[in-house]
Design an enzyme around this catalytic site. Structure first.
Site, mmCIF file in Angstrom:
data_model
loop_
_atom_site.group_PDB
_atom_site.id
_atom_site.type_symbol
_atom_site.label_atom_id
_atom_site.label_comp_id
_atom_site.label_asym_id
_atom_site.label_seq_id
_atom_site.Cartn_x
_atom_site.Cartn_y
_atom_site.Cartn_z
ATOM 1 N N HIS A 105 19.850 -0.156 11.238
ATOM 2 C CA HIS A 105 19.709 0.186 9.823
ATOM 3 C C HIS A 105 20.429 -0.807 8.903
ATOM 4 O O HIS A 105 20.147 -0.865 7.714
ATOM 5 C CB HIS A 105 20.203 1.621 9.554
ATOM 6 N N ASP A 141 18.766 2.896 16.973
ATOM 7 C CA ASP A 141 19.467 2.290 15.837
ATOM 8 C C ASP A 141 20.305 1.094 16.259
ATOM 9 O O ASP A 141 21.469 0.948 15.880
ATOM 10 C CB ASP A 141 20.347 3.312 15.111
ATOM 11 N N SER A 167 29.120 0.145 10.274
ATOM 12 C CA SER A 167 27.963 0.263 11.161
ATOM 13 C C SER A 167 27.675 -1.048 11.883
ATOM 14 O O SER A 167 27.671 -2.120 11.269
ATOM 15 C CB SER A 167 26.735 0.680 10.357
#
Length: 262
Positions: free
Chosen positions: A104, A134, A207
């Protein structure tokens, strides 16, 4: 002055006491000799051969590192990812400089810039992506003079200490610590499953960064936080894709050999 002759009985009594004393001394010496002989026979098996030496008990060295040592070991493998307006983190996962990050972070853009720990800044392209997990891999156009791939782990246990390195809210190379809170968790309304739950502090920008164990091995890729307030603020619950899954294996699989085949 006149000497009074000793009574014959008293003389005999003194002689008997002296005799007992001599026998006690002799007997004590005999006991010492017997004890030494028994010890020697017991240690040599009674065959006159010297007993095999027994190593002294020494504590098993611990492989656990201090957090500062974990950062020193893994920090050179961490990179800052700028993808359009999205900020994230990545980790060098192979000798050729291939970077593993969260999908993402780079989703929907071809404008990806990577900054390595030594300051080297370069463009990168997405070479593979797995939106279901992801995770994505990046190929940098340029590499730092010294490429330091991370060391990958596998096994994860609830309660084990963990370290997260990332760029939360743009604060590059931030370190936080915690423990594995749970395994096989789901996040993002169930879209992601089989995740490692941990409580080391992470925020937007973290992330794609590595989740490390106490030996400095990458055990997961940070992908998400629980956000009950909808304000993207850390609520004490974060999630990471297990490293084996991130590399294309099934849940619980470790890395293939010393590095990923990605």
């Amino acid at each position: 002055m006149e000497r009074v002759p000793q009574d014959a009985g008293a003389a005999e009594a003194q002689g008997a006491v002296a005799g007992r004393a001599r026998r006690f001394v002799v007997g004590g010496g005999a006991l010492v000799v017997v004890a030494v002989l028994a010890y020697w026979l017991g240690s040599s098996g009674g065959n006159g051969e010297a007993a095999a030496p027994r190593p002294s008990a020494t504590p098993t060295p611990s492989a656990t590192l201090a957090v500062s040592e974990v950062f020193k070991r893994a920090g050179p493998s961490v990179a800052v990812i700028q993808a359009g307006k999205s900020l994230g983190t990545g980790v060098i996962a192979a000798d050729d400089g291939t970077i593993l990050t969260a999908h993402h972070v780079v989703k929907g853009t071809k404008d990806v810039t990577v900054t390595f720990a030594d300051g080297t800044k370069t463009k990168a392209v997405v070479v593979s992506a797995n939106p279901k997990r992801d995770v994505a891999t990046l190929k940098p156009a340029e590499l730092p003079e010294i490429v330091v791939p991370a060391t990958l782990g596998g096994a994860v246990a609830v309660g084990a200490p963990v370290v997260a390195i990332g760029n939360p809210l743009g604060l590059t190379y931030s370190v936080s610590t915690g423990v594995v809170s749970g395994l096989n968790r789901s996040a993002e309304d169930g879209d992601l499953s089989g995740l490692i739950q941990f409580d080391a502090s992470v925020n937007p920008g973290s992330s794609g960064g590595p989740l490390l164990d106490a030996r400095g091995l990458v055990i997961g890729i940070v992908v998400s936080i629980a956000d009950p307030g909808g304000d993207e603020a850390f609520a004490g619950i974060a999630f990471a894709v297990p490293i084996g899954v991130a590399l294309g294996g099934s849940e619980g699989d470790g890395p293939p050999g010393d590095g990923p085949l990605i």
